[in-house]
Scaffold this active site. Structure first.
Site, PDB file in Angstrom:
ATOM      1  N   GLY A  44      36.607  44.811  44.909  1.00  0.00           N
ATOM      2  CA  GLY A  44      37.643  44.251  44.466  1.00  0.00           C
ATOM      3  C   GLY A  44      38.880  44.139  44.991  1.00  0.00           C
ATOM      4  O   GLY A  44      40.075  44.193  44.061  1.00  0.00           O
ATOM      5  N   ALA A  45      38.832  43.798  46.191  1.00  0.00           N
ATOM      6  CA  ALA A  45      40.517  44.050  46.852  1.00  0.00           C
ATOM      7  C   ALA A  45      40.969  42.778  47.198  1.00  0.00           C
ATOM      8  O   ALA A  45      41.612  42.396  47.963  1.00  0.00           O
ATOM      9  CB  ALA A  45      40.231  44.560  48.150  1.00  0.00           C
ATOM     10  N   ASN A  46      40.411  41.489  46.622  1.00  0.00           N
ATOM     11  CA  ASN A  46      41.104  40.151  46.729  1.00  0.00           C
ATOM     12  C   ASN A  46      42.083  39.914  45.871  1.00  0.00           C
ATOM     13  O   ASN A  46      42.841  38.851  45.748  1.00  0.00           O
ATOM     14  CB  ASN A  46      39.995  39.322  46.506  1.00  0.00           C
ATOM     15  CG  ASN A  46      39.164  39.039  45.440  1.00  0.00           C
ATOM     16  OD1 ASN A  46      38.370  39.763  45.099  1.00  0.00           O
ATOM     17  ND2 ASN A  46      39.753  38.400  44.484  1.00  0.00           N
ATOM     18  N   GLY A  48      44.665  41.730  42.416  1.00  0.00           N
ATOM     19  CA  GLY A  48      45.627  42.867  41.737  1.00  0.00           C
ATOM     20  C   GLY A  48      45.881  44.285  42.523  1.00  0.00           C
ATOM     21  O   GLY A  48      46.181  44.391  43.615  1.00  0.00           O
ATOM     22  N   ILE A  49      45.041  45.192  41.734  1.00  0.00           N
ATOM     23  CA  ILE A  49      45.397  46.634  42.388  1.00  0.00           C
ATOM     24  C   ILE A  49      44.689  46.945  43.567  1.00  0.00           C
ATOM     25  O   ILE A  49      45.123  47.335  44.526  1.00  0.00           O
ATOM     26  CB  ILE A  49      45.029  47.690  41.265  1.00  0.00           C
ATOM     27  CG1 ILE A  49      45.698  47.363  39.940  1.00  0.00           C
ATOM     28  CG2 ILE A  49      44.914  49.061  41.835  1.00  0.00           C
ATOM     29  CD1 ILE A  49      45.219  48.208  38.696  1.00  0.00           C
ATOM     30  N   SER A 174      40.799  54.379  33.302  1.00  0.00           N
ATOM     31  CA  SER A 174      41.688  53.766  32.559  1.00  0.00           C
ATOM     32  C   SER A 174      42.045  54.881  31.399  1.00  0.00           C
ATOM     33  O   SER A 174      41.070  55.598  30.923  1.00  0.00           O
ATOM     34  CB  SER A 174      41.370  52.417  32.180  1.00  0.00           C
ATOM     35  OG  SER A 174      42.130  51.997  31.162  1.00  0.00           O
ATOM     36  N   TYR A 197      33.973  48.318  27.136  1.00  0.00           N
ATOM     37  CA  TYR A 197      34.902  48.430  28.341  1.00  0.00           C
ATOM     38  C   TYR A 197      35.339  50.028  28.463  1.00  0.00           C
ATOM     39  O   TYR A 197      35.459  50.479  29.545  1.00  0.00           O
ATOM     40  CB  TYR A 197      36.162  47.315  28.303  1.00  0.00           C
ATOM     41  CG  TYR A 197      36.985  47.641  29.334  1.00  0.00           C
ATOM     42  CD1 TYR A 197      36.899  47.353  30.626  1.00  0.00           C
ATOM     43  CD2 TYR A 197      38.432  48.474  29.288  1.00  0.00           C
ATOM     44  CE1 TYR A 197      37.798  47.562  31.855  1.00  0.00           C
ATOM     45  CE2 TYR A 197      39.335  48.614  30.026  1.00  0.00           C
ATOM     46  CZ  TYR A 197      39.018  48.057  31.347  1.00  0.00           C
ATOM     47  OH  TYR A 197      39.983  48.309  32.314  1.00  0.00           O
TER      48      TYR A 197
HETATM   49  N1  LIG Z   1      45.398  45.869  34.928  1.00  0.00           N
HETATM   50  C1  LIG Z   1      45.210  46.966  34.233  1.00  0.00           C
HETATM   51  O1  LIG Z   1      46.076  47.211  33.200  1.00  0.00           O
HETATM   52  C2  LIG Z   1      44.298  48.225  34.225  1.00  0.00           C
HETATM   53  C3  LIG Z   1      44.498  49.338  33.533  1.00  0.00           C
HETATM   54  C4  LIG Z   1      43.584  50.414  33.548  1.00  0.00           C
HETATM   55  C5  LIG Z   1      42.532  50.293  34.452  1.00  0.00           C
HETATM   56  N2  LIG Z   1      42.345  49.210  35.179  1.00  0.00           N
HETATM   57  C6  LIG Z   1      41.345  49.006  36.381  1.00  0.00           C
HETATM   58  O2  LIG Z   1      41.883  48.794  37.645  1.00  0.00           O
HETATM   59  C7  LIG Z   1      40.642  48.120  38.658  1.00  0.00           C
HETATM   60  C8  LIG Z   1      41.348  46.762  39.092  1.00  0.00           C
HETATM   61  O3  LIG Z   1      41.699  45.919  38.179  1.00  0.00           O
HETATM   62  P1  LIG Z   1      42.841  44.846  38.371  1.00  0.00           P
HETATM   63  O4  LIG Z   1      43.983  45.249  37.207  1.00  0.00           O
HETATM   64  O5  LIG Z   1      43.305  44.999  39.605  1.00  0.00           O
HETATM   65  O6  LIG Z   1      42.224  43.531  37.928  1.00  0.00           O
HETATM   66  P2  LIG Z   1      41.818  42.271  38.779  1.00  0.00           P
HETATM   67  O7  LIG Z   1      43.009  41.610  39.446  1.00  0.00           O
HETATM   68  O8  LIG Z   1      40.967  41.299  37.788  1.00  0.00           O
HETATM   69  O9  LIG Z   1      40.701  42.677  39.998  1.00  0.00           O
HETATM   70  C9  LIG Z   1      39.541  43.092  39.747  1.00  0.00           C
HETATM   71  C10 LIG Z   1      38.605  42.777  40.825  1.00  0.00           C
HETATM   72  O10 LIG Z   1      37.336  43.088  40.752  1.00  0.00           O
HETATM   73  C11 LIG Z   1      36.522  42.060  41.090  1.00  0.00           C
HETATM   74  N3  LIG Z   1      35.183  41.852  40.645  1.00  0.00           N
HETATM   75  C12 LIG Z   1      34.940  41.458  39.250  1.00  0.00           C
HETATM   76  N4  LIG Z   1      33.500  41.534  39.309  1.00  0.00           N
HETATM   77  C13 LIG Z   1      33.153  41.712  40.269  1.00  0.00           C
HETATM   78  C14 LIG Z   1      31.589  41.815  40.704  1.00  0.00           C
HETATM   79  N5  LIG Z   1      30.854  41.723  39.972  1.00  0.00           N
HETATM   80  N6  LIG Z   1      31.329  42.334  42.059  1.00  0.00           N
HETATM   81  C15 LIG Z   1      32.494  42.579  42.945  1.00  0.00           C
HETATM   82  N7  LIG Z   1      33.925  42.462  42.566  1.00  0.00           N
HETATM   83  C16 LIG Z   1      34.052  42.179  41.250  1.00  0.00           C
HETATM   84  C17 LIG Z   1      37.326  40.832  41.050  1.00  0.00           C
HETATM   85  O11 LIG Z   1      36.893  39.954  41.875  1.00  0.00           O
HETATM   86  P3  LIG Z   1      36.807  38.398  41.504  1.00  0.00           P
HETATM   87  O12 LIG Z   1      38.285  38.039  41.987  1.00  0.00           O
HETATM   88  O13 LIG Z   1      35.993  37.582  42.369  1.00  0.00           O
HETATM   89  O14 LIG Z   1      36.724  38.171  40.046  1.00  0.00           O
HETATM   90  C18 LIG Z   1      38.639  41.326  41.457  1.00  0.00           C
HETATM   91  O15 LIG Z   1      38.785  41.248  42.789  1.00  0.00           O
HETATM   92  C19 LIG Z   1      39.971  47.644  37.510  1.00  0.00           C
HETATM   93  O16 LIG Z   1      38.442  48.668  37.643  1.00  0.00           O
HETATM   94  C20 LIG Z   1      40.388  47.764  36.116  1.00  0.00           C
HETATM   95  O17 LIG Z   1      39.149  48.082  35.066  1.00  0.00           O
HETATM   96  C21 LIG Z   1      43.216  47.892  35.339  1.00  0.00           C
END
Ligand SMILES: NC(=O)c1ccc[n+]([C@@H]2O[C@H](COP(=O)([O-])OP(=O)(O)OC[C@H]3O[C@@H](n4cnc5c(N)ncnc54)[C@H](OP(=O)(O)O)[C@@H]3O)[C@@H](O)[C@H]2O)c1
Length: 326
Positions: A44-46, A48-49, A174, A197
């Site tokens: 999921g490196a494209n 956010g985090i 989380s 979730y």
């Molecule tokens: N943001 C927060 O406040 C928060 C808090 C606690 C934990 N987290 C955790 O942090 C992690 C990163 O999340 P983020 O906040 O950076 O969100 P994000 O920007 O939505 O990033 C999520 C990434 O996961 C990828 N992904 C989703 N479904 C996938 C699949 N079936 N196969 C491969 N890749 C997939 C997405 O790809 P696409 O772009 O193609 O959809 C995107 O690159 C997650 O595990 C999330 O649960 C986040």
């Protein structure tokens, strides 16, 4: 009257800025550690985090593989990271964590290209998916993508990870896991989005505990973490399942949202710390938050549940089982 409003506005802005800068944006992590010669995979490196994590590893000289499901987004991210860092060893490989066959094919490609893996970051995730959504093999979407896909990925890459000295497996959980319980009959669906979730983030901690036990003496460090509340695209599906007004509400409360959340870079700092800091191997199997160890919930420390989850997961990734579960 106007002057008073302006003064109150300035005063509030300063308070908000300070609250964010010194509290809500979380712990800072600075290190000059270089990663030349190291190989890192970030799922999921494209965005956010995950994107910020991959960018940081590339700046430190690692060979970084962005594990993404979308070719266009992956290509764009690789191009930007290469341009920003001057590191040409930044590549992508396609993986859809909602399809166990895609995970297998990804691992096959990685193993044919590399003979070591220093850092695996299990970062990709979905949140707020409609309850009807299932993975390709018929599993509940949060459980399937956030956990089961990564369970298979980690296990298939273990031989590579084990033969690499001081390697690390870092998985994103989380703080929402504190309200989570295990719903053992929900892995094929029938669970609401909040429970789904939060459970998917609880099982990441149980998985890390059990993996650490199973890898005892191997030299591999396994940790998991809470990144904090981060301004990313993670809420993109929530409007579809909770309320179509959700994005409008977030925009109306934008200022508060900016104050109480971390930027993606700030949100990546605990992942980066866990992946590279020399202190972390002392805390093998631990849960981290804000670049520090933190006690997870009681449910996350249940060793029997961790073992039970592992055994069920082994069955669930077996093609003989999932071909009948659709
Ligand atoms: N943001 C927060 O406040 C928060 C808090 C606690 C934990 N987290 C955790 O942090 C992690 C990163 O999340 P983020 O906040 O950076 O969100 P994000 O920007 O939505 O990033 C999520 C990434 O996961 C990828 N992904 C989703 N479904 C996938 C699949 N079936 N196969 C491969 N890749 C997939 C997405 O790809 P696409 O772009 O193609 O959809 C995107 O690159 C997650 O595990 C999330 O649960 C986040």
């Amino acid at each position: 009257m106007f002057a008073e409003i302006v003064i109150y506005g300035i005063f509030l802005s300063i308070i908000f800025y300070l609250a964010n800068r010194f509290y809500f944006s979380g712990a800072r992590y600075e290190s000059n550690k270089q990663l030349n010669g190291k190989i890192a995979i970030v799922t999921g490196a494209n965005s956010g985090i995950g994107y910020e994590t991959a960018l940081d590893f590339a700046k430190r000289g690692a060979h970084v593989i962005l594990a993404c499901r979308d070719t266009v987004k992956a290509e764009k991210s690789v191009e930007i990271i290469r341009r920003q860092t001057g590191n040409e060893k930044v590549d992508y490989e396609i993986i859809d964590l909602a399809d166990l066959n895609s995970v297998k094919s990804f691992c096959g490609k990685i193993k044919s290209k590399f003979d070591r893996l220093d850092i695996l970051v299990n970062n990709a995730g979905v949140m707020g998916c409609p309850t009807t959504w299932r993975t390709k093999q018929g599993y509940e979407m949060h459980f399937g993508v956030n956990y089961l896909g990564h369970f298979l990925l980690t296990n298939l890459l273990l031989d590579l990870i084990k033969k690499t000295p001081q390697s690390r497996i870092v998985s994103l959980s989380s703080c929402i896991h504190y309200i989570a319980k295990m719903y053992w009959n929900s892995f094929n669906g029938g669970i609401n989005i909040m429970k789904g979730y939060s459970q998917s983030k609880l099982v990441i901690i149980l998985f890390t505990k059990e993996l650490t036990k199973r890898l005892d003496g191997s030299g591999v460090t396994c940790v998991c973490l809470n990144p904090g509340v981060v301004r990313t695209d993670i809420l993109r599906y929530t409007a579809k399942s909770v309320c179509f007004l959700f994005p409008i509400i977030v925009n109306l409360l934008y200022l508060l949202y900016m104050v109480f959340t971390k930027s993606p870079f700030e949100g990546a700092l605990t992942t980066i710390y866990c992946a590279i800091d020399d202190e972390v191997p002392k805390y093998n199997g631990y849960y981290f938050s804000d670049c520090n160890i933190k006690k997870p919930s009681k449910a996350a420390l249940n060793e029997q549940d961790a073992k039970r989850l592992w055994d069920i997961s082994v069955e669930m990734i077996d093609p003989k089982v999932y071909q009948y579960s659709n």
